[in-house]
Enzyme design. Structure first.
Site, short mmCIF file in Angstrom:
data_model
loop_
_atom_site.label_atom_id
_atom_site.label_comp_id
_atom_site.label_asym_id
_atom_site.label_seq_id
_atom_site.Cartn_x
_atom_site.Cartn_y
_atom_site.Cartn_z
N HIS A 219 -60.09 -37.51 71.33
CA HIS A 219 -61.43 -37.12 70.82
C HIS A 219 -62.25 -38.32 70.41
O HIS A 219 -63.24 -38.18 69.67
CB HIS A 219 -61.27 -36.20 69.62
CG HIS A 219 -60.64 -34.89 69.90
ND1 HIS A 219 -61.35 -33.76 70.21
CD2 HIS A 219 -59.33 -34.53 69.95
CE1 HIS A 219 -60.52 -32.75 70.40
NE2 HIS A 219 -59.29 -33.20 70.24
N LYS B 39 -74.26 -34.23 60.89
CA LYS B 39 -72.99 -34.70 61.45
C LYS B 39 -72.39 -35.66 60.43
O LYS B 39 -73.05 -36.04 59.48
CB LYS B 39 -73.20 -35.41 62.81
CG LYS B 39 -74.26 -36.50 62.75
CD LYS B 39 -74.67 -36.99 64.15
CE LYS B 39 -75.51 -35.98 64.93
NZ LYS B 39 -74.93 -35.73 66.27
N ARG B 40 -71.16 -36.09 60.62
CA ARG B 40 -70.58 -37.06 59.69
C ARG B 40 -71.41 -38.32 59.73
O ARG B 40 -72.05 -38.65 60.74
CB ARG B 40 -69.13 -37.36 60.07
CG ARG B 40 -68.14 -36.27 59.75
CD ARG B 40 -67.96 -36.07 58.28
NE ARG B 40 -67.38 -37.23 57.62
CZ ARG B 40 -66.15 -37.23 57.08
NH1 ARG B 40 -65.38 -36.15 57.16
NH2 ARG B 40 -65.66 -38.28 56.47
N LYS C 118 -73.22 -43.08 65.08
CA LYS C 118 -74.07 -41.88 65.25
C LYS C 118 -75.55 -42.23 64.95
O LYS C 118 -76.44 -41.49 65.31
CB LYS C 118 -73.55 -40.76 64.36
CG LYS C 118 -72.15 -40.25 64.75
CD LYS C 118 -71.61 -39.26 63.73
CE LYS C 118 -70.18 -38.83 64.03
NZ LYS C 118 -70.07 -37.81 65.08
N THR D 120 -70.50 -31.57 69.38
CA THR D 120 -70.53 -30.12 69.56
C THR D 120 -71.74 -29.53 68.83
O THR D 120 -72.25 -28.48 69.21
CB THR D 120 -69.22 -29.49 69.00
OG1 THR D 120 -68.93 -30.09 67.74
CG2 THR D 120 -68.06 -29.72 69.96
N LYS E 88 -74.58 -26.42 69.81
CA LYS E 88 -74.99 -25.34 68.90
C LYS E 88 -76.52 -25.30 68.77
O LYS E 88 -77.13 -24.23 68.81
CB LYS E 88 -74.33 -25.53 67.53
CG LYS E 88 -72.82 -25.40 67.55
CD LYS E 88 -72.14 -26.02 66.34
CE LYS E 88 -70.63 -26.04 66.51
NZ LYS E 88 -69.93 -26.88 65.49
C1 26W Z 1 -58.48 -41.22 60.48
C2 26W Z 1 -58.08 -40.89 61.69
C3 26W Z 1 -58.99 -40.02 62.47
C4 26W Z 1 -59.45 -40.51 63.66
C5 26W Z 1 -60.22 -39.69 64.50
C6 26W Z 1 -59.30 -38.74 62.04
C7 26W Z 1 -60.06 -37.92 62.86
C8 26W Z 1 -60.49 -38.40 64.07
C9 26W Z 1 -61.24 -37.45 64.95
C10 26W Z 1 -60.79 -37.58 66.34
C11 26W Z 1 -62.65 -37.71 64.89
C12 26W Z 1 -63.44 -36.58 65.49
O1 26W Z 1 -63.66 -35.59 64.84
N1 26W Z 1 -63.89 -36.79 66.72
C13 26W Z 1 -64.90 -35.91 67.25
O2 26W Z 1 -64.27 -34.87 67.99
C14 26W Z 1 -65.21 -33.93 68.48
C15 26W Z 1 -64.45 -32.80 69.14
O3 26W Z 1 -63.93 -33.21 70.35
C16 26W Z 1 -66.23 -34.59 69.42
O4 26W Z 1 -67.17 -33.64 69.82
C17 26W Z 1 -66.91 -35.77 68.74
O5 26W Z 1 -67.71 -36.47 69.67
C18 26W Z 1 -65.86 -36.71 68.15
O6 26W Z 1 -66.47 -37.74 67.38
#
Ligand code: 26W
Length: 833
Positions: free
Chosen positions: A377, A568-569, A574, A678, A682
């Site tokens: 992701h 978004k975060r 971003k 995502t 929406k």
């Molecule tokens: C701390 C470690 C960590 C690293 C990455 C925690 C969480 C993550 C996630 C992968 C970050 C995340 O939420 N990625 C997002 O995933 C969405 C679903 O596929 C995508 O639509 C977003 O582009 C992506 O940033």
């Protein structure tokens, strides 16, 4: 595979006809609902209606909805097990579920009966809704995607179990003090949750630490793990109802409990702390969600969390293998790894198959490779998890041994193919030697997984070409793409009932489970009456949002303002900073007298964003957004043409209010950085137009809606790479662009910090001398695109036409379609007929 109460055979000795009958839910009538509600109020909450408080009424109401779904849940479980259908086990460290009440009402088709029943009891269902605390068991995109996916699998009738962690504390609650983010603990379970069912009888033991040893087993040398300590994993089941299909799947979240709650011997020796130390230490494991969503801190507790829920989940599945025969596993289950967080599941399954079930290594590896698939992701190198060999070896010594052997055997195959190419062997090894010997979890997932997928076309291409090129070359058929999706039940039907009714009026029902049927709306874009009705729905959603924001934060969106939303975060890639430079440019234009306020399109900019607590620059940017908002909103020279709102604590519930009211959706990440997004889907499906770069799923949204209905700007991913290669000097852009320079100078002057230039100096110097995500390089293209937005918005009819076409042409982004892709191309599984 949870089997909380399958009634395979009638209870032995039962004679009463009811005891022999399948579980029947309460009567689906207003009377039936009232009866069940009062029963729950009186017998579960122990109060009479007149003596009850709103929490009592909410719980009794929720339990009643639950009771209607329970019968279906039990029946569906029996059916799934009897059908021997392949079960999709989704392993995710995060599930951003949102509130459950409305979704369970919608899925069970009880909304009207329940509303009438409550009215008959003199209760306003709206008041009850507000009681529910949303389970914030996730950070952002990845967690919400998991929630959309399990909703789709239940609606499609696929046997699925979502496995995860029941965090006592979810994502922190965000408040602002002097515009700065302050994190509050999210004690979402204080009042308990009516939607969870603990099943201590299915608890699993999960162990840690210790050492390994080999032993002779009738001439066969075997290894075994001698752990040092352990915890109990207690499962809590949550319903995942399908939409109007009577199906109910299970989300099983694990809670850590100390094996021996309390050491009386130590207690009696007077060392009270020590007596309970092991207990608290153990139960810490499921205490809190890590609030990072891109930069892993490599904390031991996080690895404990990952192994904890993975080991419990695998034991939960293996326990139900028909006559414990592991060779059937690949036909019975597929484990989908939601990013690298659960990938320790690979050596765990190998350990169970080899050490516990005494399979040969090769046979075990054969099975393991068929049972796992991995979804990546992210594109940020720093977000790819690596665990130090030191930590992994200390916490999970047997797993490290197994990873070493997996790596050895893999590198043998690489050597077979490419000879002794040391560079390649070093680059493809699961074990990284520098800066510290560590395990690259993405490599382990790629080597073990049957399939590896990205979450949007561009992302999957970059995974092949840039992130894992050598693996893509070595495993050419393993890398595929499955573009993300969102559930239309929550994000259209529940969030935007006005639009849903309009769509149903036009094209009939059925589109909610077959979203590509929205295409039938295309012709309605040419119909002025439909456009008027569509615009009225948007206006009504804005009024509703205003009511919510007024009550929640005392905010007001001025009438007639375009609602320009970025939620978004908070992360530099971003580029919330680019949005802010647009706002400051407009403000500077007015306050410098260069632009007449009356010539500025009235806009309200709405931000929603949490920053990881340790992400200093992100927290500074939040502070600056609030500081700019404070000044702009209070400056009479702006004549109310601009508004900047930043409601705190952006979450699923606020998203459901904001997205239907938006005119413009900001998807402005640097090309090549956002895996998919995502929120972009929406917004488009709720009739907002997108201003965006060719990044993530924006590319596919633009291709489907058409260039006339999408405001594209900025460099493409190859252009970004090229500029980087040429050497990017952000200060050159600052020098060359007057309006950019004026905007940055205004921030640097302290105009938004009471004249104290030092407050936001770090942001300014980062932009001028670092700007890793090229905010300055894309600034002018962005501003030009925003001018196109102003021009387009002035023509309401054509704007509304574009908005309708956005809805009509984005049915592809249903998470049902994503699930169909996973079923056909990865899981090779079918819905349970
Ligand atoms: C701390 C470690 C960590 C690293 C990455 C925690 C969480 C993550 C996630 C992968 C970050 C995340 O939420 N990625 C997002 O995933 C969405 C679903 O596929 C995508 O639509 C977003 O582009 C992506 O940033």
């Amino acid at each position: 595979m949870p089997e909380n109460d399958i009634t395979p055979a009638p209870a032995t000795g039962a004679t009463h006809p009811l005891a022999l009958a399948p579980v029947a839910g309460p009567a689906s009538s207003v009377d039936g609902f009232v009866r069940q509600f009062l029963r729950n109020l009186n017998y579960e909450r122990g109060v009479t209606l007149s003596a009850s408080n709103v929490a009592d009424r909410y719980f009794a109401f929720a339990m009643t909805v639950r009771d209607y779904l329970m019968a279906r849940w039990l029946e569906d479980l029996r059916r799934q097990l009897a059908s021997k259908a392949k079960v999709v086990c989704y392993l995710s460290a995060e599930y951003l579920l949102g509130r459950q009440l409305d979704n369970n009402l919608l899925a069970s088709g009880l909304t009207d009966i329940a509303t009438e029943a409550m009215a008959a009891c003199g209760i306003d269902i709206y008041e009850l809704r507000e009681q529910e605390v949303e389970p914030g068991l996730g950070n952002g995109g990845l967690g919400r995607l998991a929630a959309c996916f399990i909703d789709s699998l239940a609606t499609m009738g696929v046997a699925n179990v979502g496995y995860g962690i029941r965090y006592e504390y979810g994502i922190f609650r965000q408040t602002f003090e002097d515009g700065q983010q302050v994190e509050q603990p999210d004690s979402w379970l204080t009042m308990g949750s009516p939607w969870e069912f603990p099943h201590p009888e299915f608890a699993q033991d999960v162990r840690f630490g210790g050492h390994t040893e080999t032993y002779d087993d009738d001439g066969v040398t075997r290894s075994r793990w001698i752990p040092a300590w352990g915890v109990k994993a207690v499962p809590y089941n949550y319903m995942v109802p399908g939409y109007l299909n009577g199906r109910v799947n299970t989300l099983r979240l694990w809670r850590a409990k100390a094996t021996n709650a309390f050491d009386l011997r130590i207690f009696n020796s007077g060392d009270f702390e020590e007596a309970v130390r092991s207990q608290t230490y153990a139960e810490n494991i499921s205490q809190v969600l890590y609030p990072e969503d891109s930069t892993p801190q490599g904390k031991e507790l996080r690895l404990q969390q990952q192994y904890f829920f993975v080991a419990a989940s695998i034991a939960d599945v293996v326990r139900l293998l028909p006559n414990g025969d592991p060779s059937t596993l690949p036909d019975r289950v597929i484990f989908q790894l939601n990013d690298t967080h659960p990938v320790i599941a690979v050596p765990e399954l190998m350990r169970v198959l080899v050490d516990d079930m005494h399979l040969e290594w090769d046979a075990a590896w054969e099975i393991t490779q068929k049972c796992f698939a991995y979804t990546c992701h992210t594109l940020l190198p720093e977000a790819l998890e690596v665990w130090s060999v030191e930590l992994l070896g200390r916490l999970l010594p047997r797993h490290l041994e197994i990873i070493y052997r997996i790596n050895e055997e893999f590198l043998d195959r690489v050597r077979e193919r490419y000879g002794d190419d040391l560079m390649r062997l070093r680059d493809m090894s699961i074990i990284a030697e520098f800066p510290e010997r560590s395990v690259r979890m993405a490599y382990l997932a790629t080597i073990a997984g049957a399939k590896v997928n990205g979450v949007a076309e561009l992302h999957s291409q970059l995974l092949r070409d840039k992130v894992l090129p050598q693996f893509s070359e070595f495993f050419p058929d393993k890398f595929i793409n499955v573009t993300n999706g969102i559930t239309p039940r929550r994000f259209i039907k529940l969030a935007n009932p006005g639009l849903s009714d309009l769509i149903t009026e036009a094209i009939g029902t059925g589109w909610l489970t077959d979203l590509e049927r929205l295409r039938e709306l295309e012709s309605y874009a040419e119909n002025p009456d439909f456009r008027t009705a569509f615009a009225e729905v948007k206006a009504a959603n804005k009024r509703h949002l205003n009511d919510v924001l007024r009550a929640r934060d005392g905010f007001e969106i001025a009438d007639g303002h375009m609602v320009d939303v970025m939620v978004k975060r908070l992360h530099e890639y971003k580029r919330q900073m680019l949005k802010l430079l647009h706002i400051v440019t407009l403000y500077e234009g007015i306050t410098s007298g260069r632009v007449a306020a009356a010539d500025v399109t009235p806009r309200t900019f709405v931000f929603g964003a949490k920053a990881a607590p340790g992400y200093v620059m992100a927290k500074r940017i939040i502070h600056l957004i609030n500081a700019v908002g404070k000044v702009v909103n209070a400056d009479p020279r702006v004549e109310g043409r601009l508004g900047v709102l930043f409601p705190p604590n952006y979450n699923v519930t606020l998203a459901e209010r904001l997205i239907p009211a938006a005119d413009l959706s900001e998807q402005i990440s640097l090309a090549g950085k956002e895996a998919s997004g995502t929120g972009n889907m929406k917004f488009a499906l709720n009739g907002a137009l997108t201003i965006g770069t060719d990044d993530g799923a924006n590319v596919e949204i633009r291709e489907l809606v058409g260039d006339d209905h999408f405001f594209l700007f900025g460099q493409s991913e190859p252009e970004v790479e090229a500029l980087w290669a040429r050497g990017y000097r952000p200060a050159d852009f600052y020098q060359a662009d007057d309006s950019l320079r004026r905007a940055i100078d205004l921030i640097a002057s302290g105009a938004f910090s009471g004249g104290d230039a030092s407050v936001f100096e770090p942001i300014v110097s980062n932009l001028l001398y670092d700007d890793r995500f090229m905010v300055l390089a894309d600034y002018s293209s962005y501003l030009q695109a925003q001018e196109r937005v102003d021009a387009a918005y002035a023509d309401t009819e054509s704007w509304t036409r574009s908005a309708i076409l956005n809805v009509a042409r984005t049915g592809y982004f249903s998470s049902d379609r994503s699930m169909r892709d996973y079923l056909d191309r990865i899981w090779r599984a079918e819905p349970v007929r």
